[in-house]
Design a protein around this motif. Structure first.
Motif, PDB file in Angstrom:
ATOM      1  N   LEU A 283      -6.227  -9.459  -3.312  1.00 43.28           N
ATOM      2  CA  LEU A 283      -5.945 -10.792  -2.779  1.00 43.28           C
ATOM      3  C   LEU A 283      -7.028 -11.791  -3.178  1.00 43.28           C
ATOM      4  O   LEU A 283      -6.737 -12.950  -3.486  1.00 43.28           O
ATOM      5  CB  LEU A 283      -5.794 -10.741  -1.257  1.00 43.28           C
ATOM      6  N   ASN A 284      -8.287 -11.350  -3.158  1.00 42.39           N
ATOM      7  CA  ASN A 284      -9.381 -12.224  -3.587  1.00 42.39           C
ATOM      8  C   ASN A 284      -9.236 -12.609  -5.052  1.00 42.39           C
ATOM      9  O   ASN A 284      -9.495 -13.749  -5.433  1.00 42.39           O
ATOM     10  CB  ASN A 284     -10.729 -11.541  -3.347  1.00 42.39           C
ATOM     11  N   LYS A 285      -8.832 -11.644  -5.881  1.00 42.47           N
ATOM     12  CA  LYS A 285      -8.641 -11.928  -7.298  1.00 42.47           C
ATOM     13  C   LYS A 285      -7.552 -12.987  -7.488  1.00 42.47           C
ATOM     14  O   LYS A 285      -7.685 -13.898  -8.315  1.00 42.47           O
ATOM     15  CB  LYS A 285      -8.270 -10.658  -8.057  1.00 42.47           C
ATOM     16  N   ARG A 286      -6.479 -12.865  -6.734  1.00 45.67           N
ATOM     17  CA  ARG A 286      -5.376 -13.820  -6.873  1.00 45.67           C
ATOM     18  C   ARG A 286      -5.803 -15.247  -6.526  1.00 45.67           C
ATOM     19  O   ARG A 286      -5.318 -16.212  -7.120  1.00 45.67           O
ATOM     20  CB  ARG A 286      -4.201 -13.397  -5.978  1.00 45.67           C
ATOM     21  N   VAL A 287      -6.728 -15.357  -5.581  1.00 53.70           N
ATOM     22  CA  VAL A 287      -7.210 -16.691  -5.206  1.00 53.70           C
ATOM     23  C   VAL A 287      -8.318 -17.157  -6.142  1.00 53.70           C
ATOM     24  O   VAL A 287      -8.243 -18.243  -6.728  1.00 53.70           O
ATOM     25  CB  VAL A 287      -7.703 -16.700  -3.742  1.00 53.70           C
ATOM     26  N   ASP A 288      -9.362 -16.347  -6.313  1.00 49.02           N
ATOM     27  CA  ASP A 288     -10.533 -16.780  -7.082  1.00 49.02           C
ATOM     28  C   ASP A 288     -10.299 -16.807  -8.588  1.00 49.02           C
ATOM     29  O   ASP A 288     -10.787 -17.696  -9.281  1.00 49.02           O
ATOM     30  CB  ASP A 288     -11.727 -15.877  -6.776  1.00 49.02           C
ATOM     31  N   SER A 289      -9.569 -15.817  -9.109  1.00 52.92           N
ATOM     32  CA  SER A 289      -9.369 -15.735 -10.561  1.00 52.92           C
ATOM     33  C   SER A 289      -8.067 -16.373 -11.019  1.00 52.92           C
ATOM     34  O   SER A 289      -8.013 -17.013 -12.067  1.00 52.92           O
ATOM     35  CB  SER A 289      -9.404 -14.269 -11.014  1.00 52.92           C
ATOM     36  N   ASP A 290      -7.013 -16.212 -10.216  1.00 52.60           N
ATOM     37  CA  ASP A 290      -5.695 -16.684 -10.638  1.00 52.60           C
ATOM     38  C   ASP A 290      -5.326 -18.048 -10.069  1.00 52.60           C
ATOM     39  O   ASP A 290      -4.303 -18.619 -10.453  1.00 52.60           O
ATOM     40  CB  ASP A 290      -4.619 -15.661 -10.238  1.00 52.60           C
ATOM     41  N   GLY A 291      -6.117 -18.553  -9.134  1.00 54.57           N
ATOM     42  CA  GLY A 291      -5.906 -19.908  -8.636  1.00 54.57           C
ATOM     43  C   GLY A 291      -4.807 -20.074  -7.602  1.00 54.57           C
ATOM     44  O   GLY A 291      -4.367 -21.190  -7.331  1.00 54.57           O
ATOM     45  N   GLU A 292      -4.353 -18.970  -7.005  1.00 54.38           N
ATOM     46  CA  GLU A 292      -3.333 -19.088  -5.962  1.00 54.38           C
ATOM     47  C   GLU A 292      -3.974 -19.534  -4.645  1.00 54.38           C
ATOM     48  O   GLU A 292      -5.186 -19.451  -4.461  1.00 54.38           O
ATOM     49  CB  GLU A 292      -2.610 -17.754  -5.780  1.00 54.38           C
ATOM     50  N   LYS A 293      -3.148 -19.979  -3.716  1.00 59.77           N
ATOM     51  CA  LYS A 293      -3.635 -20.427  -2.419  1.00 59.77           C
ATOM     52  C   LYS A 293      -3.757 -19.250  -1.465  1.00 59.77           C
ATOM     53  O   LYS A 293      -2.921 -18.348  -1.460  1.00 59.77           O
ATOM     54  CB  LYS A 293      -2.694 -21.476  -1.820  1.00 59.77           C
ATOM     55  N   ALA A 294      -4.797 -19.281  -0.632  1.00 64.46           N
ATOM     56  CA  ALA A 294      -5.000 -18.213   0.354  1.00 64.46           C
ATOM     57  C   ALA A 294      -3.781 -18.070   1.254  1.00 64.46           C
ATOM     58  O   ALA A 294      -3.360 -16.955   1.586  1.00 64.46           O
ATOM     59  CB  ALA A 294      -6.248 -18.506   1.193  1.00 64.46           C
ATOM     60  N   GLU A 295      -3.199 -19.176   1.640  1.00 60.85           N
ATOM     61  CA  GLU A 295      -2.026 -19.158   2.511  1.00 60.85           C
ATOM     62  C   GLU A 295      -0.870 -18.397   1.867  1.00 60.85           C
ATOM     63  O   GLU A 295      -0.163 -17.623   2.528  1.00 60.85           O
ATOM     64  CB  GLU A 295      -1.593 -20.595   2.817  1.00 60.85           C
ATOM     65  N   ASP A 296      -0.692 -18.591   0.564  1.00 60.70           N
ATOM     66  CA  ASP A 296       0.433 -17.972  -0.141  1.00 60.70           C
ATOM     67  C   ASP A 296       0.226 -16.473  -0.353  1.00 60.70           C
ATOM     68  O   ASP A 296       1.163 -15.680  -0.182  1.00 60.70           O
ATOM     69  CB  ASP A 296       0.661 -18.656  -1.496  1.00 60.70           C
ATOM     70  N   VAL A 297      -0.990 -16.077  -0.733  1.00 59.78           N
ATOM     71  CA  VAL A 297      -1.217 -14.650  -0.968  1.00 59.78           C
ATOM     72  C   VAL A 297      -1.165 -13.878   0.349  1.00 59.78           C
ATOM     73  O   VAL A 297      -0.721 -12.718   0.398  1.00 59.78           O
ATOM     74  CB  VAL A 297      -2.544 -14.381  -1.721  1.00 59.78           C
ATOM     75  N   ALA A 298      -1.596 -14.513   1.434  1.00 62.04           N
ATOM     76  CA  ALA A 298      -1.501 -13.880   2.755  1.00 62.04           C
ATOM     77  C   ALA A 298      -0.041 -13.667   3.132  1.00 62.04           C
ATOM     78  O   ALA A 298       0.338 -12.587   3.605  1.00 62.04           O
ATOM     79  CB  ALA A 298      -2.198 -14.747   3.805  1.00 62.04           C
TER      80      ALA A 298
END
Length: 307
Positions: A283-298
């Protein structure tokens, strides 16, 4: 790093005086409640000002909203010196904490050696503030140490103790690391690495570049960092346990726990039970590396986990 966040009496006093309005970056909008709303005052879910904490706060907040609990999110607030006074006052009511760091930097105590010991210790420390703990998760976000895998293979290095096999060890880290027992000081005093020297490199990116180039031997990273799953790097076992366990644990205002009862606790514990370090790393990779929103990955993870 979890333990790089030190509290000070002055900072706490300032934070308590300024209040949350000075923080910025928060969100007052909760997720839409489920059809069977449980009513009552919104539960104020908070996060620290780093990615992992924001994702965790989103996960718990959305899971509670899906169960019908009214939720207000106050995210990206800052560090413990700001949040703890507001948690004590009840202005904030729920925050995903990290057990070891909460004990060492939040309360200035030496952490226990196991997650269960830390859980019991932290519960006692929080008790006078009217804050309780629910179950801790398997997930940890703790300092860990990596070397290049080609070096590890060539020299047979699997643990921090194995660094004694090298003629020279250079650790790069932020300036605090040099005098912290869970970092370079532990390398010197606990591991007795007389071959080790320290180089201050404040930012994580340049530290990684220096490791890649071979200019430094070892660097600290968070256990949820994508680097810990990268085959180019080897995570060293902390065989003498200089870094405390850092299991995620929900710290919740006792008034909320009492008013909401067993169903609330069960809903939160069900989320914690499925949170692993591998999950948080992804999940951290999706936000920090891939630029997704924390709300969306959660939201995605909760759906996949059936929560």
């Amino acid at each position: 790093m979890r333990w790089f966040r030190n509290a000070s009496v002055v900072a706490v006093a300032v934070a308590a005086t300024l209040g949350l309005a000075a923080c910025g970056g928060g969100s007052d909008s909760g997720d839409k409640p489920a059809a069977q709303s449980k009513g009552g005052a919104p539960i104020v879910v908070a996060s620290f000002n780093f990615t992992d904490s924001q994702i965790l706060a989103e996960i718990y907040a959305q899971a509670l909203a899906a169960k019908g609990y009214p939720v207000t999110k106050k995210l990206n607030l800052g560090s413990r010196e700001l949040i703890y006074p507001s948690l004590k006052s009840g202005e904030l009511q729920f925050i995903p904490e990290y057990q070891g760091a909460a004990i060492t930097t939040g309360f200035g105590k030496e952490a226990g050696k196991t997650a269960q010991e830390e859980h019991e210790q932290l519960a006692k420390l929080f008790e006078p503030s009217g804050v309780g703990l629910l179950n801790f998760a398997p997930a940890e976000d703790k300092n860990t140490y990596i070397v290049k895998s080609d070096l590890a293979k060539e020299k047979g290095i699997a643990s921090i103790s194995d660094l004694k096999k090298l003629d020279k060890v250079v650790m790069a880290g932020p300036p605090e690391c040099e005098k912290r027992l869970p970092c370079f000081l532990g390398f010197k005093e606990t591991y007795k690495l007389t071959n080790a020297t320290f180089q201050t490199i404040q930012e994580a990116g340049p530290r990684v570049e220096q490791l890649k180039s071979g200019a430094v031997t070892v660097i600290p990273v968070d256990s949820v960092s994508p680097l810990t799953g990268d085959s180019n790097y080897t995570v060293l076992k902390d065989d003498l346990n200089i870094v405390p366990t850092e299991n995620v644990v929900p710290a919740v205002n006792k008034k909320v726990l009492d008013e909401r009862g067993a169903d609330f606790a069960n809903a939160v514990n069900a989320v914690s039970a499925k949170l692993t370090t591998d999950v948080m790393r992804d999940l951290n990779k999706r936000v920090d590396s891939d630029g997704e929103k924390a709300e969306d990955v959660a939201k995605d993870w909760l759906a996949q986990a059936g929560l």
